[in-house]
Design a protein around this motif. Structure first.
Motif, short mmCIF file in Angstrom:
data_model
loop_
_atom_site.label_atom_id
_atom_site.label_comp_id
_atom_site.label_asym_id
_atom_site.label_seq_id
_atom_site.Cartn_x
_atom_site.Cartn_y
_atom_site.Cartn_z
N GLN A 1 0.82 -1.21 0.00
CA GLN A 1 0.00 0.00 0.00
C GLN A 1 0.86 1.26 0.00
O GLN A 1 0.51 2.25 -0.63
CB GLN A 1 -0.94 0.00 1.20
N GLY A 2 1.99 1.20 0.71
CA GLY A 2 2.86 2.36 0.73
C GLY A 2 3.46 2.66 -0.63
O GLY A 2 3.50 3.82 -1.08
N LEU A 3 3.90 1.61 -1.33
CA LEU A 3 4.52 1.81 -2.64
C LEU A 3 3.49 2.13 -3.72
O LEU A 3 3.81 2.79 -4.71
CB LEU A 3 5.33 0.58 -3.03
N THR A 4 2.24 1.66 -3.52
CA THR A 4 1.20 1.93 -4.52
C THR A 4 1.04 3.43 -4.77
O THR A 4 0.80 3.87 -5.89
CB THR A 4 -0.15 1.32 -4.06
N VAL A 5 1.17 4.22 -3.70
CA VAL A 5 1.04 5.67 -3.83
C VAL A 5 2.05 6.20 -4.86
O VAL A 5 1.73 7.02 -5.71
CB VAL A 5 1.26 6.34 -2.46
N PHE A 6 3.30 5.69 -4.78
CA PHE A 6 4.35 6.15 -5.69
C PHE A 6 4.27 5.46 -7.05
O PHE A 6 4.63 6.04 -8.07
CB PHE A 6 5.72 5.92 -5.06
N GLY A 7 3.79 4.20 -7.06
CA GLY A 7 3.66 3.48 -8.33
C GLY A 7 2.77 4.21 -9.31
O GLY A 7 3.06 4.28 -10.51
N GLY A 8 1.69 4.79 -8.81
CA GLY A 8 0.80 5.56 -9.69
C GLY A 8 1.48 6.79 -10.26
O GLY A 8 1.33 7.12 -11.44
N LEU B 1 5.98 -0.64 -15.52
CA LEU B 1 5.81 -0.83 -14.08
C LEU B 1 5.01 -2.09 -13.78
O LEU B 1 5.34 -2.84 -12.86
CB LEU B 1 5.13 0.39 -13.47
N ILE B 2 3.95 -2.35 -14.56
CA ILE B 2 3.15 -3.55 -14.35
C ILE B 2 4.00 -4.80 -14.61
O ILE B 2 4.00 -5.75 -13.82
CB ILE B 2 1.90 -3.56 -15.26
N LEU B 3 4.74 -4.79 -15.72
CA LEU B 3 5.57 -5.96 -16.06
C LEU B 3 6.65 -6.17 -15.00
O LEU B 3 6.89 -7.30 -14.56
CB LEU B 3 6.20 -5.78 -17.44
N GLY B 4 7.31 -5.08 -14.59
CA GLY B 4 8.33 -5.20 -13.55
C GLY B 4 7.75 -5.69 -12.24
O GLY B 4 8.36 -6.52 -11.54
N GLY B 5 6.56 -5.19 -11.88
CA GLY B 5 5.91 -5.62 -10.64
C GLY B 5 5.58 -7.11 -10.66
O GLY B 5 5.74 -7.81 -9.66
N LEU C 1 6.52 -5.24 -2.70
CA LEU C 1 7.08 -4.29 -3.67
C LEU C 1 6.51 -4.53 -5.06
O LEU C 1 6.16 -3.59 -5.78
CB LEU C 1 8.60 -4.43 -3.71
N GLY C 2 6.41 -5.80 -5.45
CA GLY C 2 5.85 -6.12 -6.76
C GLY C 2 4.42 -5.63 -6.89
O GLY C 2 4.04 -4.99 -7.88
N GLY C 3 3.60 -5.89 -5.85
CA GLY C 3 2.21 -5.44 -5.88
C GLY C 3 2.10 -3.93 -5.92
O GLY C 3 1.25 -3.38 -6.62
N GLY C 4 2.97 -3.25 -5.18
CA GLY C 4 2.95 -1.79 -5.17
C GLY C 4 3.30 -1.19 -6.52
O GLY C 4 2.82 -0.11 -6.87
N LEU C 5 4.12 -1.92 -7.30
CA LEU C 5 4.49 -1.42 -8.62
C LEU C 5 3.36 -1.57 -9.64
O LEU C 5 3.19 -0.73 -10.51
CB LEU C 5 5.74 -2.14 -9.13
N PHE C 6 2.59 -2.67 -9.55
CA PHE C 6 1.58 -2.88 -10.61
C PHE C 6 0.17 -2.44 -10.23
O PHE C 6 -0.70 -2.34 -11.09
CB PHE C 6 1.56 -4.33 -11.11
N TYR D 1 -3.25 10.09 -9.35
CA TYR D 1 -4.52 10.12 -8.62
C TYR D 1 -4.91 8.73 -8.14
O TYR D 1 -5.40 8.56 -7.01
CB TYR D 1 -5.62 10.74 -9.50
N PHE D 2 -4.70 7.70 -8.98
CA PHE D 2 -4.98 6.34 -8.52
C PHE D 2 -4.03 5.96 -7.39
O PHE D 2 -4.41 5.26 -6.45
CB PHE D 2 -4.86 5.34 -9.67
N GLY D 3 -2.78 6.40 -7.48
CA GLY D 3 -1.83 6.12 -6.42
C GLY D 3 -2.23 6.78 -5.11
O GLY D 3 -2.24 6.15 -4.06
N PHE D 4 -2.59 8.07 -5.18
CA PHE D 4 -3.00 8.79 -3.97
C PHE D 4 -4.25 8.16 -3.36
O PHE D 4 -4.40 8.12 -2.14
CB PHE D 4 -3.24 10.26 -4.30
N SER D 5 -5.15 7.65 -4.22
CA SER D 5 -6.39 7.06 -3.70
C SER D 5 -6.13 5.81 -2.88
O SER D 5 -6.98 5.40 -2.08
CB SER D 5 -7.34 6.73 -4.86
N ALA D 6 -4.94 5.17 -3.04
CA ALA D 6 -4.61 3.98 -2.25
C ALA D 6 -4.50 4.29 -0.77
O ALA D 6 -4.56 3.38 0.07
CB ALA D 6 -3.30 3.37 -2.76
#
Length: 405
Positions: A64-71, A82-86, A115-120, A337-342
């Motif tokens: 959840q923490g990385l999701t904010v930055f992943g977006g 990012l999705i493929l790397g995640g 980390l993988g989930g936060g990236l994708f 915006y999707f990242g911040f919504s996490a």
């Protein structure tokens, strides 16, 4: 990111089919191994339950923490890399879990999986918004949610079959599912080149945080995610009290099964008759009221009837919330915006897991069995009212599109 023309009928493209398929694989792989972590390390190896709880909590916090930055990174790099790397990183994380024999190793593997989930996570939502016309996004998010629910149903069944071959085999198999998802998206998802927007990238998070309407929307949704975790906490505890440990199968089966069968037709019925904003408010109110009614259930079938009502509400929240997030995001900042919504999911999930248990204990100690359920219903009513307030300035889709033109 480019958005297709709005006049095209809703027919699934290769990119959309790829995202739906990959989402099914991701959820299936996740639920094939995560429920087995407790079984293997607590029941099989005799570890303390608190140790495994720490591992699972660390994974969720990391993701959840990385999701904010992943977006935000998706706005700079495009969602595809990012999705493929995640997916690749999660493959390594889940595979490593199969070889863990000490708590530090298992913690490291769970951090890698997080980390993988936060990236994708947020880039996947940004990709869905980018390859789908605005008037079809609610349906596309609904189909994606249905594929996730199918994965949630089939994943544990596959995991249960694989555990007979050993936890290591199950973990490696679940990790390899993300390789398949990676291959599917590599073949079907175009590389969506972000528009050169001032304030994109990490600065996009600041834009989202300073957006008064979106900040209100995100913070009020914390209340909903507090309620949505109760299926795993308060509702499960009540089901086990009424029908024993075997009650969890019918409970989760009913919830996921209804989502698979009804989410898309229910959404189509609602979107023809109700504005997206009003649908979200009504859905959250339904979730809160259903939790209140659960306090009065004295048999397991009565509880399941309340769970069915609860599921009708939750299956409308995801596509409407995601649609409104995409509508509120300025061009080029969808990922941010999707990242911040996490944040709402992270805060609401964390508080909900704690509060559900605390309320159940408090109700039992005080001899007030209705206390947790009426409290949760109150949270639902306040959240619905808060959403009505937070969304009062949100434009309709037509107005939003006119503002972007």
């Amino acid at each position: 990111m480019t958005v297709p023309a709005a006049s095209v009928p809703f027919r699934l493209s290769a990119a959309q089919l790829g995202l739906i398929t990959a989402n099914f694989l991701m959820w299936g792989g996740f639920f094939a191994v995560i429920p087995l972590v407790t079984v293997h390390f607590v029941d099989g190896l005799g570890w303390a339950a608190s140790s495994v709880g720490l591992v699972l909590g660390v994974r969720q916090l990391t993701q959840q923490g990385l999701t904010v930055f992943g977006g935000a990174w998706a706005d700079s790099l495009g969602p595809k890399p990012l999705i493929l790397g995640g997916c690749l990183i999660r493959t390594l994380g889940f595979g490593w879990m199969g070889f863990a024999d000490t708590l530090p190793v298992l913690l490291a593997a769970s951090v890698l999986a997080g980390l993988g989930g936060g990236l994708f996570d947020a880039p996947k939502s940004a990709a869905i918004a980018a390859v789908t016309a605005s008037e079809h996004r609610a349906r596309m998010f609904s189909l994606t949610s249905i594929s996730g629910n199918l994965g949630m149903v089939t994943g544990p069944l596959i995991g249960a079959a694989l555990i007979g071959l050993g936890f290591r085999t199950a973990a490696l198999a679940a990790g390899s599912v993300y390789l398949v998802a990676c291959a599917v998206l590599a073949a079907t998802l175009p590389h969506i080149r972000p528009a050169r927007t001032v304030g994109s990238g990490l600065a996009g998070l600041k834009t989202a945080a300073l957006d008064r309407r979106f900040r209100r929307f995100t913070l009020v949704l914390v209340g909903y995610f507090l309620l949505s975790t109760q299926l795993n906490v308060a509702v499960t505890l009540k089901a086990v009290t009424l029908a024993g440990p075997g009650a969890t199968g019918p409970l989760y089966g009913l919830s996921a099964g209804l989502s698979v069968l009804l989410q898309y037709p229910l959404l189509r019925f609602v979107e023809r008759r109700v504005r997206t904003r009003a649908a979200l408010v009504a859905a959250v109110l339904t979730v809160g009221l259903s939790l209140g009614l659960m306090g009065f259930a004295v048999t397991f079938p009565q509880l399941l009837a309340c769970v069915a009502l609860y599921s009708l509400g939750t299956m409308l929240v995801y596509p409407t919330q995601q649609t409104l997030t995409a509508r509120l995001a300025p061009p080029g900042l969808t990922g941010s915006y999707f990242g911040f919504s996490a944040i709402s999911l992270g805060l609401g999930g964390a508080v909900g897991n704690l509060l559900g248990g605390v309320l159940m204990d408090a109700g039992e100690r005080a001899g007030l069995p209705l206390l947790p359920w009426l409290t949760l219903m109150g949270v639902g009513v306040l959240t619905a009212l808060g959403l009505r307030w937070a969304l009062r300035e949100v434009p309709r889709r037509e107005e939003a599109e006119a503002g972007r033109a």
